[in-house]
Design an enzyme around this catalytic site. Structure first.
Site, short mmCIF file in Angstrom:
data_model
loop_
_atom_site.label_atom_id
_atom_site.label_comp_id
_atom_site.label_asym_id
_atom_site.label_seq_id
_atom_site.Cartn_x
_atom_site.Cartn_y
_atom_site.Cartn_z
N VAL A 129 -24.92 -8.75 5.13
CA VAL A 129 -24.21 -10.02 5.12
C VAL A 129 -24.73 -10.87 6.28
O VAL A 129 -24.63 -10.48 7.45
CB VAL A 129 -22.69 -9.84 5.23
CG1 VAL A 129 -21.99 -11.19 5.18
CG2 VAL A 129 -22.18 -8.93 4.11
N ASP A 239 -10.54 -1.79 -4.66
CA ASP A 239 -11.13 -1.40 -3.38
C ASP A 239 -10.45 -2.17 -2.25
O ASP A 239 -11.11 -2.68 -1.34
CB ASP A 239 -12.63 -1.67 -3.39
CG ASP A 239 -13.39 -0.87 -2.33
OD1 ASP A 239 -12.87 0.18 -1.89
OD2 ASP A 239 -14.49 -1.30 -1.93
N ASP A 257 -14.66 -9.38 -1.61
CA ASP A 257 -15.45 -8.26 -2.12
C ASP A 257 -14.82 -7.65 -3.38
O ASP A 257 -14.24 -6.57 -3.35
CB ASP A 257 -15.63 -7.18 -1.06
CG ASP A 257 -16.82 -6.27 -1.38
OD1 ASP A 257 -17.28 -6.30 -2.54
OD2 ASP A 257 -17.27 -5.55 -0.50
#
Length: 377
Positions: A129, A239, A257
């Protein structure tokens, strides 16, 4: 032979992972000497019948079969000719190619110069990232790029993350996606740059890794709002964890995400029997390998693990991956009150969040939010 302590299957000497269930062994790479299938992650040949690569632990779905070349049969008064060996596939490239990621090895830009790389925000097992500047709109962004070149199934998953996040981007507690693309075969996603960092970093900076109860409840309530909206749009996150919750400079928490998300009105890529998610925060139904059984209550369980960790300074279950998965499925969580002083109602409610049976948990993030709004902390 190495016998797997999880499934009791026999494996080759020096295997790193069980070829039947994927459990990790001690370090060591096996020789390439058996006929079987080629692992598309590491390029090694894995014996027929294995479901996971015993070198890198990746699943072996739709991997090409290796057929050994038979030895030539000698003929009278004729020379034998040995056919050339069949080549193994080239291992997948890493990003950036053949070099460690340092400030001096950052890529200059993406998308034909539109996104100028300014620095490295962080690196995970599969993703880098970067902090980048969108030169067209003159704003800083987070640009996440997948390090390895991907097969079609993984590409579908990445595209699905972008699609899922884009359709949810108008919610104030979800990290918005601005753009997607591909650079030298590596997909990337451009999203809002969250200057406050992630909640995992917040926990690591805190004294004894414990957040103030009011701060923890505020973060969880905002994640509840994000999950409630995502679920209403048919998206299960799967997640939820501190490193996937980001903070704006103002302190507002945003969920990001969605790479493992199930979009309920699309065909699912995940196969039955494959665990999806991060073990520490994984619900019992997902830990059992039933990723397809994940629903809103699975996200509620992960949210409970996250709240427990923020308040107690440690997750409810600790150990290696196999131990943690076993505990999620079979062991009762410790009472939060044995680790830190909390109101009895909070202790009882957190135990309900971490119930093994989804039917015994709060049935939605909205129920979690409503409870936390009522209980003084």
């Amino acid at each position: 032979m190495i016998r797997c302590s999880t499934c009791q299957a026999d494996n080759r000497e020096n295997a790193s992972f069980c070829g039947t269930c994927g459990a990790a062994f001690s370090a060591g790479a096996p020789p390439v000497d058996d006929q079987g299938r080629i692992c598309q992650s590491c390029g090694r040949v894995v014996p027929a019948g294995f479901n996971f690569c015993d070198s890198c632990g990746q699943p072996l779905t739709n991997q090409p079969t290796v057929t050994p070349v038979p030895p030539p049969v000698p003929e009278a008064r004729a020379a034998t000719v040995t056919p050339p060996p069949q080549p193994l596939p080239t291992p997948r490239a890493s990003w950036p190619p053949r070099r460690a990621v340092t400030e001096n090895s950052l890529p200059e830009s993406f998308a034909a110069g539109r996104y100028k790389v300014m620095g490295l925000i962080g690196e995970g097992a599969k993703k880098l990232v970067y902090l980048a500047n969108d030169t067209r709109l003159n704003r800083d962004v987070a640009l996440g790029v997948i390090k390895a070149s991907l097969g079609e199934t993984d590409l579908v998953r990445i595209r699905r993350e972008a699609t899922a996040m884009a359709r949810l981007s108008d919610h104030p507690n979800i990290v918005p996606v601005y753009d997607t693309g591909e650079e030298h075969g590596h997909p990337f996603i451009v999203s809002q740059y969250m200057r406050g960092g992630d909640v995992d970093s917040l926990i690591r900076r805190a004294v004894d890794r414990r957040l103030d109860m009011n701060q923890a409840v505020k973060i969880v309530c905002q994640v509840c709002d994000a999950l409630h909206y995502a679920h209403s749009q048919g998206v299960i996150h799967r997640d939820v964890k501190p490193s996937n919750v980001w903070l704006a400079e103002s302190g507002v928490a945003k969920l990001g995400d969605f790479g493992l998300a199930i979009v309920q009105d699309q065909s699912r890529i995940t196969r039955a029997g494959i665990m999806i998610g991060t073990a520490t925060y994984m619900s019992p139904e997902c830990a059992a390998g039933g990723a397809r059984a994940a629903d809103a209550r699975s996200d509620v369980y992960s949210l409970g693990v996250m709240l427990f960790e923020m308040v107690a300074g440690r997750p409810p279950f600790e150990g290696d991956m196999v131990q943690v998965i076993y505990q999620h499925r079979n062991s009762p969580p410790p009472a939060l009150s044995t680790l830190v002083a909390v109101p009895p109602a909070v202790d009882d409610f957190l135990a309900a969040l971490l119930a093994k049976n989804p039917a015994d948990r709060p049935q939605s993030p909205l129920e979690v939010r409503e409870f936390l709004d009522r209980v003084p902390v």
